[in-house]
Design a protein around this motif. Structure first.
Motif, PDB file in Angstrom:
ATOM      1  N   CYS A 278       7.592 -22.192  -8.295  1.00  0.00           N
ATOM      2  CA  CYS A 278       7.563 -21.073  -7.338  1.00  0.00           C
ATOM      3  C   CYS A 278       7.835 -21.160  -6.002  1.00  0.00           C
ATOM      4  CB  CYS A 278       5.889 -19.859  -7.012  1.00  0.00           C
ATOM      5  SG  CYS A 278       5.104 -19.283  -8.629  1.00  0.00           S
TER       6      CYS A 278
ATOM      7  N   CYS B 253       1.535 -17.598  -9.129  1.00  0.00           N
ATOM      8  CA  CYS B 253       2.316 -17.556 -10.311  1.00  0.00           C
ATOM      9  C   CYS B 253       0.503 -17.480 -11.158  1.00  0.00           C
ATOM     10  CB  CYS B 253       3.376 -18.259 -11.395  1.00  0.00           C
ATOM     11  SG  CYS B 253       2.605 -19.591 -11.282  1.00  0.00           S
TER      12      CYS B 253
ATOM     13  N   CYS C  67       4.669 -25.990  -6.058  1.00  0.00           N
ATOM     14  CA  CYS C  67       4.755 -25.386  -7.894  1.00  0.00           C
ATOM     15  C   CYS C  67       6.113 -25.084  -8.060  1.00  0.00           C
ATOM     16  CB  CYS C  67       4.516 -23.796  -7.837  1.00  0.00           C
ATOM     17  SG  CYS C  67       4.013 -23.105  -8.646  1.00  0.00           S
TER      18      CYS C  67
HETATM   19 ZN   LIG Z   1       3.514 -20.943  -9.541  1.00  0.00          ZN
END
Ligand SMILES: [Zn+2]
Lengths: 172, 385
Positions: A77, A63, A74
């Motif tokens: 994601c 991202c 993350c």
């Molecule tokens: Zn990410």
């Protein structure tokens, strides 16, 4: 009053005074709980860099976000994060408060400086990536959203690898 | 899924410090709710209960401690706790028990006793912050409210006077509620002149610390019609959770609330909430938060909420009655119980039983919402008659 009043039970409230005066039966106990928290891999590195006077973030190549505080995965994601990235020790005030109450609800005394918490968006991290910290060397009435601030670090020998290695952020 | 109705409700008074234990408070509310619809505990097949941080009571896993007072002995009982969002989330939890077809009846009961924690419940809120990156700064919960309020006001140019209108409105409305902790009127002036806790938050911008419990009885479609000829239907439920890295969100808008609201509205078949909703009970632990949540609930365009408030749009007899109960600001804020109080209010309002607080014109649809954890969880329930 409506029908609902039938389904409200009457009050037997007491005040702090009744307790202090011993006018009612009550019991007292204090907790004794201590913890040793593992700070984890990401925050561990964050703390060791703070000790050296640096702020380090972590980037997700999926991202593209450069994240503070750094994290090993993350959350958007849901994959491992990638590169460590040094960011600036400057930022802008996203929002702030001037607090007359301590964490334990006790009041700031006459002559004592009020805590000045702020959300600070750190330069070099993705826009909007704020951290909680304190402001200093500024008159409360002069603080503004959007103000540019810079970290004031403790002297190197006093740093312990903690968020408090930054004493506060001041306008620059 | 089966249709689920609320068929009964009961509560204790909200008070600063109750003599009753949390278990006793739970019992009072549960018993009142059962009595209100003529049921016995034997008629109830499952229990869903909620109470927020264990730390307030100093009893870890207090679900099992509270269960007896909730009628949970020898019954399938579950506890839910998502901080301030618990009171509405518990209703959703109970709704599942019945909508799934597994049970025909369920009691939902939420309790909070905040006065046990010494010297002040506020101190225990420090433990909701991250232990490494935030707690060493000695945060108080007031900080994040104050900073969110500041960000919200700055974004739209709202003033402290604007926010104080909500405090005045909700507190004075709450005086009409028989369970309210207040009996004295306040003015915008009083709010602005009250002690500054954490700029821009003054003492009267904040709901009080309270003890209390609220319970409602849920029943399946078939059983509800046997219990009452005035069931109030759970038309939609929604909930959502934003990141706990709270400082990385833009605090001016409650995105989690918008998502939860649309989930509930979609289920209820509502396309235009401003047109369809008659009563809104947004979660209002602070005055600004009622407005913040009205925007999140899609009941007011962003940045227009103060104008509508001043025009009387959100009065008891306005287009959308906002917090006709008086809300947390006006009735009190025993954390988990406060959200369930909003569910009970919709139940009484939609049956026309709310007395002096009754919203005129036979309201058809209401929405209740609660908010909590580290400011990032919201739960929403739409109810209709
Ligand atoms: Zn990410």
């Amino acid at each position: 009053m409506g029908n609902m009043e039938k389904w409200v039970s009457g009050g037997t409230s007491v005040s702090e005074k009744d307790i202090k005066a011993g006018d009612i039966f009550h019991t007292f106990d204090s907790l004794d709980c201590e913890y040793t928290w593992d700070c984890g891999k990401a925050i561990g590195k964050y703390l060791s860099e703070l000790k050296k006077g640096n702020i380090i973030a972590k980037k997700c190549n999926e991202c593209g976000r450069i994240m503070l505080p750094p994290r090993m995965f993350c959350e958007l994601c849901f994959r491992p994060t990638d590169d460590w990235v040094y960011v600036e020790d400057t930022g802008i005030i996203n929002t702030f408060s001037i607090c007359n109450v301590h964490w334990d609800a006790s009041r700031v005394e006459e002559g004592e400086d009020p805590p000045l918490p702020a959300v600070i968006e750190i330069n070099g991290a993705t826009k909007g990536m704020g951290i909680l910290h304190l402001l200093g060397e500024v008159k409360p009435e002069d603080i503004k959203i959007g103000m540019k601030v810079k970290a004031v670090w403790k002297p190197e020998e006093e740093r312990t690898g903690a968020i408090t290695d930054i004493k506060y952020f001041k306008p620059y | 899924m089966r249709d689920v109705a609320v068929v009964g409700a009961g509560m204790t008074n909200f008070v600063r410090r109750a003599l009753e234990t949390p278990k006793e408070l739970s019992y009072e509310a549960t018993k009142n709710a059962l009595d209100s619809c003529g049921l016995q505990l034997d008629d109830i097949e499952s229990i869903a209960h909620g109470s927020a941080p264990d730390a307030f009571d100093g009893i870890h896993q207090k679900g099992e401690y509270l269960a007896d007072g909730c009628g949970g002995f020898n019954k399938p009982t579950m506890r839910v706790y998502v901080g301030g969002a618990t009171g509405v989330h518990s209703l959703i939890h109970g709704w599942y028990h019945v909508a799934s077809g597994h049970f025909d009846t369920c009691v939902v009961v939420c309790e909070e006793k905040m006065s046990s924690a010494m010297p002040h419940a506020q101190a225990f809120f420090k433990t909701i912050f991250d232990h490494t990156t935030e707690r060493p700064l000695d945060p108080t919960l007031l900080w994040i409210f104050a900073m969110e309020m500041k960000r919200y006001m700055e974004t739209y140019g709202y003033t402290k006077e604007d926010m104080a209108i909500v405090a005045e409105k909700n507190k004075n409305q709450g005086i009409k509620h028989p369970a309210s902790q207040f009996d004295t009127e306040v003015t915008v002036e009083d709010v602005l002149n009250s002690e500054v806790m954490a700029y821009p938050v003054n003492r009267l911008d904040v709901s009080p610390v309270s003890d209390g419990a609220v319970a409602v009885v849920l029943a399946s479609d078939r059983v509800a019609r046997q219990i009452t000829d005035q069931p109030v239907w759970v038309e939609g439920v929604g909930w959502n959770l934003d990141t706990a890295y709270w400082a990385t969100r833009d605090l001016y808008y409650p995105r989690y609330c918008e998502k939860a609201a649309w989930m509930a509205y979609d289920m209820a078949g509502i396309r235009n909430p401003i047109e369809d909703i008659d009563i809104a009970e947004p979660y209002d632990p602070f005055d600004y938060k009622a407005l913040h949540h009205m925007e999140g609930l899609q009941l007011s365009p962003k940045g227009k909420t103060v104008d509508l408030l001043k025009d009387g749009y959100f009065d008891q007899d306005g287009e959308i009655a906002m917090c006709p109960s008086g809300g947390l600001m006006g009735v009190g804020n025993p954390i988990a119980a406060a959200g369930t109080m909003k569910i009970a209010e919709l139940f009484w309002q939609l049956r026309g039983e709310a007395g002096e607080r009754q919203v005129p014109g036979s309201p058809k649809l209401g929405v209740a919402q609660a908010w909590g954890d580290l400011m990032q969880v919201s739960s929403v329930v739409v109810m209709g008659n």
